[in-house]
Design a protein around this motif. Structure first.
Motif, mmCIF file in Angstrom:
data_model
loop_
_atom_site.group_PDB
_atom_site.id
_atom_site.type_symbol
_atom_site.label_atom_id
_atom_site.label_comp_id
_atom_site.label_asym_id
_atom_site.label_seq_id
_atom_site.Cartn_x
_atom_site.Cartn_y
_atom_site.Cartn_z
ATOM 1 N N GLN B 2 0.840 -1.191 0.000
ATOM 2 C CA GLN B 2 0.000 0.000 0.000
ATOM 3 C C GLN B 2 0.876 1.242 0.000
ATOM 4 O OE1 GLN B 2 -2.710 1.592 -0.955
ATOM 5 N NE2 GLN B 2 -3.936 0.134 0.255
ATOM 6 N N ASP B 3 1.915 1.229 0.803
ATOM 7 C CA ASP B 3 2.833 2.365 0.885
ATOM 8 C C ASP B 3 3.504 2.614 -0.451
ATOM 9 O OD1 ASP B 3 2.147 2.344 3.508
ATOM 10 O OD2 ASP B 3 4.015 1.412 4.208
ATOM 11 N N VAL B 4 3.938 1.541 -1.071
ATOM 12 C CA VAL B 4 4.596 1.666 -2.373
ATOM 13 C C VAL B 4 3.638 2.307 -3.356
ATOM 14 C CG1 VAL B 4 5.534 0.390 -4.334
ATOM 15 C CG2 VAL B 4 6.119 -0.303 -1.999
ATOM 16 N N ALA B 5 2.389 1.813 -3.353
ATOM 17 C CA ALA B 5 1.385 2.318 -4.275
ATOM 18 C C ALA B 5 1.170 3.809 -4.069
ATOM 19 C CB ALA B 5 0.078 1.565 -4.066
ATOM 20 N N ARG B 7 3.161 5.972 -2.701
ATOM 21 C CA ARG B 7 4.340 6.735 -3.091
ATOM 22 C C ARG B 7 4.456 6.871 -4.612
ATOM 23 N NH1 ARG B 7 9.204 7.351 0.256
ATOM 24 N NH2 ARG B 7 10.714 8.484 -1.017
ATOM 25 N N ALA B 8 4.029 5.832 -5.331
ATOM 26 C CA ALA B 8 4.135 5.883 -6.786
ATOM 27 C C ALA B 8 2.889 6.519 -7.404
ATOM 28 C CB ALA B 8 4.328 4.478 -7.335
ATOM 29 N N THR B 11 -2.518 2.467 -7.615
ATOM 30 C CA THR B 11 -3.158 1.591 -6.637
ATOM 31 C C THR B 11 -2.277 0.360 -6.457
ATOM 32 O OG1 THR B 11 -4.340 0.358 -8.294
ATOM 33 C CG2 THR B 11 -5.433 2.329 -7.402
ATOM 34 N N LYS B 12 -2.565 -0.402 -5.417
ATOM 35 C CA LYS B 12 -1.699 -1.552 -5.161
ATOM 36 C C LYS B 12 -1.865 -2.637 -6.220
ATOM 37 C CE LYS B 12 -4.812 -3.312 -1.541
ATOM 38 N NZ LYS B 12 -5.009 -4.732 -1.291
ATOM 39 N N GLN B 13 -2.977 -2.643 -6.891
ATOM 40 C CA GLN B 13 -3.141 -3.597 -7.981
ATOM 41 C C GLN B 13 -2.080 -3.357 -9.045
ATOM 42 O OE1 GLN B 13 -5.173 -1.781 -6.501
ATOM 43 N NE2 GLN B 13 -6.931 -2.986 -5.800
ATOM 44 N N THR B 14 -1.801 -2.104 -9.294
ATOM 45 C CA THR B 14 -0.782 -1.793 -10.290
ATOM 46 C C THR B 14 0.591 -2.247 -9.796
ATOM 47 O OG1 THR B 14 -2.067 0.105 -10.988
ATOM 48 C CG2 THR B 14 0.229 0.038 -11.670
ATOM 49 N N VAL B 15 0.846 -2.036 -8.511
ATOM 50 C CA VAL B 15 2.110 -2.504 -7.954
ATOM 51 C C VAL B 15 2.213 -4.012 -8.162
ATOM 52 C CG1 VAL B 15 3.481 -2.767 -5.864
ATOM 53 C CG2 VAL B 15 2.176 -0.677 -6.228
ATOM 54 N N SER B 16 1.146 -4.710 -7.836
ATOM 55 C CA SER B 16 1.125 -6.156 -8.031
ATOM 56 C C SER B 16 1.444 -6.510 -9.483
ATOM 57 C CB SER B 16 -0.252 -6.710 -7.644
ATOM 58 O OG SER B 16 -0.327 -8.084 -7.939
ATOM 59 N N ALA B 31 8.349 2.455 -14.042
ATOM 60 C CA ALA B 31 9.568 3.067 -13.496
ATOM 61 C C ALA B 31 9.263 3.718 -12.150
ATOM 62 C CB ALA B 31 10.102 4.108 -14.479
ATOM 63 N N ARG B 32 8.142 4.433 -12.075
ATOM 64 C CA ARG B 32 7.778 5.091 -10.821
ATOM 65 C C ARG B 32 7.587 4.057 -9.714
ATOM 66 N NH1 ARG B 32 3.753 7.961 -13.092
ATOM 67 N NH2 ARG B 32 2.198 7.056 -11.687
ATOM 68 N N VAL B 33 6.921 2.962 -10.074
ATOM 69 C CA VAL B 33 6.664 1.917 -9.080
ATOM 70 C C VAL B 33 7.977 1.294 -8.606
ATOM 71 C CG1 VAL B 33 5.643 -0.356 -8.718
ATOM 72 C CG2 VAL B 33 4.351 1.419 -9.940
ATOM 73 N N ARG B 34 8.850 1.001 -9.567
ATOM 74 C CA ARG B 34 10.126 0.374 -9.186
ATOM 75 C C ARG B 34 10.942 1.300 -8.285
ATOM 76 N NH1 ARG B 34 10.276 -4.349 -10.783
ATOM 77 N NH2 ARG B 34 9.519 -5.072 -12.802
ATOM 78 N N ALA B 35 10.886 2.583 -8.603
ATOM 79 C CA ALA B 35 11.625 3.540 -7.779
ATOM 80 C C ALA B 35 11.089 3.505 -6.349
ATOM 81 C CB ALA B 35 11.484 4.947 -8.374
ATOM 82 N N ALA B 36 9.765 3.503 -6.253
ATOM 83 C CA ALA B 36 9.152 3.488 -4.919
ATOM 84 C C ALA B 36 9.540 2.215 -4.171
ATOM 85 C CB ALA B 36 7.630 3.579 -5.058
ATOM 86 N N ILE B 37 9.578 1.104 -4.881
ATOM 87 C CA ILE B 37 9.952 -0.168 -4.264
ATOM 88 C C ILE B 37 11.360 -0.078 -3.689
ATOM 89 C CG2 ILE B 37 10.616 -2.548 -4.800
ATOM 90 C CD1 ILE B 37 8.209 -2.706 -6.653
ATOM 91 N N ASP B 38 12.272 0.466 -4.497
ATOM 92 C CA ASP B 38 13.652 0.574 -4.037
ATOM 93 C C ASP B 38 13.764 1.505 -2.839
ATOM 94 O OD1 ASP B 38 14.442 -1.153 -5.921
ATOM 95 O OD2 ASP B 38 15.343 0.319 -7.274
ATOM 96 N N GLU B 39 13.127 2.650 -2.933
ATOM 97 C CA GLU B 39 13.236 3.628 -1.859
ATOM 98 C C GLU B 39 12.705 3.072 -0.535
ATOM 99 O OE1 GLU B 39 11.191 7.051 -3.337
ATOM 100 O OE2 GLU B 39 12.487 7.124 -5.111
ATOM 101 N N LEU B 40 11.626 2.323 -0.634
ATOM 102 C CA LEU B 40 11.005 1.821 0.589
ATOM 103 C C LEU B 40 11.587 0.467 1.021
ATOM 104 C CD1 LEU B 40 9.321 4.164 0.505
ATOM 105 C CD2 LEU B 40 7.275 2.807 0.121
ATOM 106 N N GLY B 41 12.422 -0.111 0.150
ATOM 107 C CA GLY B 41 12.978 -1.419 0.481
ATOM 108 C C GLY B 41 11.884 -2.467 0.604
ATOM 109 N N TYR B 42 10.921 -2.354 -0.275
ATOM 110 C CA TYR B 42 9.777 -3.269 -0.211
ATOM 111 C C TYR B 42 10.136 -4.689 -0.657
ATOM 112 C CZ TYR B 42 5.523 -5.532 -1.904
ATOM 113 O OH TYR B 42 4.531 -6.427 -2.169
#
Lengths: 332, 332
Positions: B2-5, B7-8, B11-16, B31-42
């Motif tokens: 949810q946090d990643v979503a 930040r990017a 919605t979390k479906q898109t993250v999925s 790209a935005r999603v991947r960046a958020a993943i990296d930043e948050l260490g998801y």
DNA sequence: CTGAAAGCGCTTACAG
DNA sequence: CTGAAAGCGCTTACAG
């Protein structure tokens, strides 16, 4: 679960209550529920439970390999101690490869293990920061080199083992000893040296022959041959693990030196084959299983009491087992 | 997630979608999603995914023990083959104990493993009905006695190994052989007998000495001593595993018989120490790692194609490695 | 290509 | 002591 509930005429919350035992339910209700469980052959789904509770009842174990008697025993004992408390074991052999370890760590983290036991100096905790999502306790065991300090560790007093071996040789009158040493076995050698120093003798660096980790029996043979060639007056060989000692036994035979009459050989690790070699090997026996058991208990303790600090127990003492490969120094 | 979503800005479906790669997403969004993943260490939570998909990416492995070279290699190779496909290993050593195996089976079932590999004749599939909830494929490997038939099996042609050993001894002219046989090694003995029968010779039952599973090296020594006492004219010893062969080597030495001059010894299993014994052991080498690898591949194939029937591959052929412990029959 | 909704099978406060 | 509801963190059709 829904089916069980329907069959027992209750809601699934009640089924959950009888399964977990967290909330008491009326005896007759419980009996109905249990009957339904048996009839339907219901097994609770642990992954669903894990998602709800956050606990997987699974722990990870890192070992460098499983092909040595020492680590094989660590694995089996850890599995036993875990099983007694309903835990299962996710095994990872790192092969002393940092990349491999990192991958495993990520896998264990996303699988939400409840804890991780790292056996054997693996240089991991230093180089391997736990992933951000890793919220489980870590315990180290069988650690011999400098301790990372970040985690509790259950280990063996390796230096004492060396000292026992050294004192034994001194009591037999030996003054010139050569050492066959595996990597990371500095403490074992230090213990031997201390025993000699107790009597005012020194074991020079030139008497210490290093053998690479992967060299195996062949490495022990080669190192023993080199040691005997370098100092023909050597009357005793101390090997920092039993594979090297077995090699030393063969090298002695090849060189026409009779053990223990001409040469004493002392091993370290208590490999199960030691007592059956000819001559039977004198050596330092390690409390391997006891160590693994304690490590798991410490880890599981940390799992069930998250906040509390866990104390590192004192290193376990090894023992010297005197068999037939060591004897009095030959008279010159 | 949810946090990643958040930040990017999706919605979390898109993250999925970007994590699983199942549905294509616009490059800039990804790209935005991947960046958020990296930043948050998801790190994705596999237990939640497992609950949703029904797959845990975890398989169980049953071995009788991990303290022999054979099973240690099975474990390591299985782990490697599994790791290559992102699977993890839940290890269960059964110690040939049915109750223990049953408990493990229940644990693996409720943990929803994707598959189970059972290595070594364990008499389990016969006696151990899978729990009702067990909906995963099972593959057997290293199976030597009668096959249960209910599951595909990847194994070794153990009889051929015995035949290779027998033919080797026949080519050296041996006519009187004694056998040191572990339990469940009937095929190895049968192969040896067939080789002798090929030349019109029989190996009588009185020449076959059975050794209990747990007897180890000491059992081999005792059995070899008994065999040599029972028939002093024996010129060759065939051991159905290398620990027994190592015992035979020692018993021969104790009896003052020189190997291979007075007596030939042939082992079976290719224990890594074999080449380093004195004399180096001639023996049958097993394709252990290849077998484990194929078994995991078969299992994972069955996991990803649930309905389809899986064919049992033909047993893998062992090889004879001739070293120094076997030689021509001594001239009478 | 993206978003809103339902569901995987449990547990856990929270009312009754 | 028992029942109705929400939620654990994902995925998966299903509309838009």
């Amino acid at each position: 679960m829904q089916d069980v509930a329907r069959r027992a005429g209750v809601t699934k919350q009640t089924v959950s209550n009888v399964v977990t035992g967290r909330v008491a339910v009326r005896p007759e209700t419980e009996a109905r529920v249990r009957a339904a469980i048996d009839e339907l052959g219901y097994t609770p789904n642990l992954v669903a439970r894990s998602l709800a509770t956050g606990s997987t009842r699974t722990v990870g174990l890192f070992v460098p390999t499983v092909t040595t008697a020492f680590y094989a025993h660590v694995v089996e004992e850890a599995e036993d101690a875990l099983g007694r408390q309903g835990y299962h074991l996710l095994l990872c052999t790192t092969r002393r490869d940092g990349g491999r370890a990192r991958q495993h760590l990520a896998g264990l983290t996303s699988r939400s293990v409840d804890g991780l036991l790292i056996a054997g100096d693996q240089d991991l905790p230093g180089r391997l920061p736990l992933p951000a999502g890793a919220r489980f306790p870590v315990v180290l065991c069988a650690w011999e080199t400098e301790l990372p300090g970040r985690f509790p560790v259950v280990t063996i007093d390796y230096e004492l083992g060396g000292h026992l071996a050294g004192r034994h040789l001194r009591e037999l009158g030996h003054e010139r000893v050569a050492v066959l040493a595996g990597p990371a076995h500095g403490r074992r050698v230090a213990g031997l040296r201390r025993a000699f120093a107790d009597d005012g003798l020194t074991v020079p660096d030139s008497a210490v022959h290093l053998v690479p980790a992967s060299a195996g029996l062949a490495g022990g043979i080669a190192a023993a041959r080199a040691a005997l060639a370098a100092d023909p007056d050597t009357t005793a060989l101390f090997a920092t693990h039993d594979v090297l000692a077995a090699g030393a036994l063969q090298a002695a035979r090849d060189a026409g030196r009779s053990v223990p009459r001409d040469l004493s050989v002392v091993g370290y690790d208590d490999d199960p084959a030691g007592p059956l070699s000819r001559p039977a090997l004198t050596g330092v026996a390690l409390p391997t299983r006891e160590m693994a058991r304690q490590a798991i208990e410490l880890l599981l303790g940390a799992v069930s009491a998250p906040g509390e600090p866990v104390g590192t127990p004192r290193p376990l003492p090894p023992e010297l087992i005197v068999r037939d490969s060591s004897g009095p120094v030959p008279r010159a």
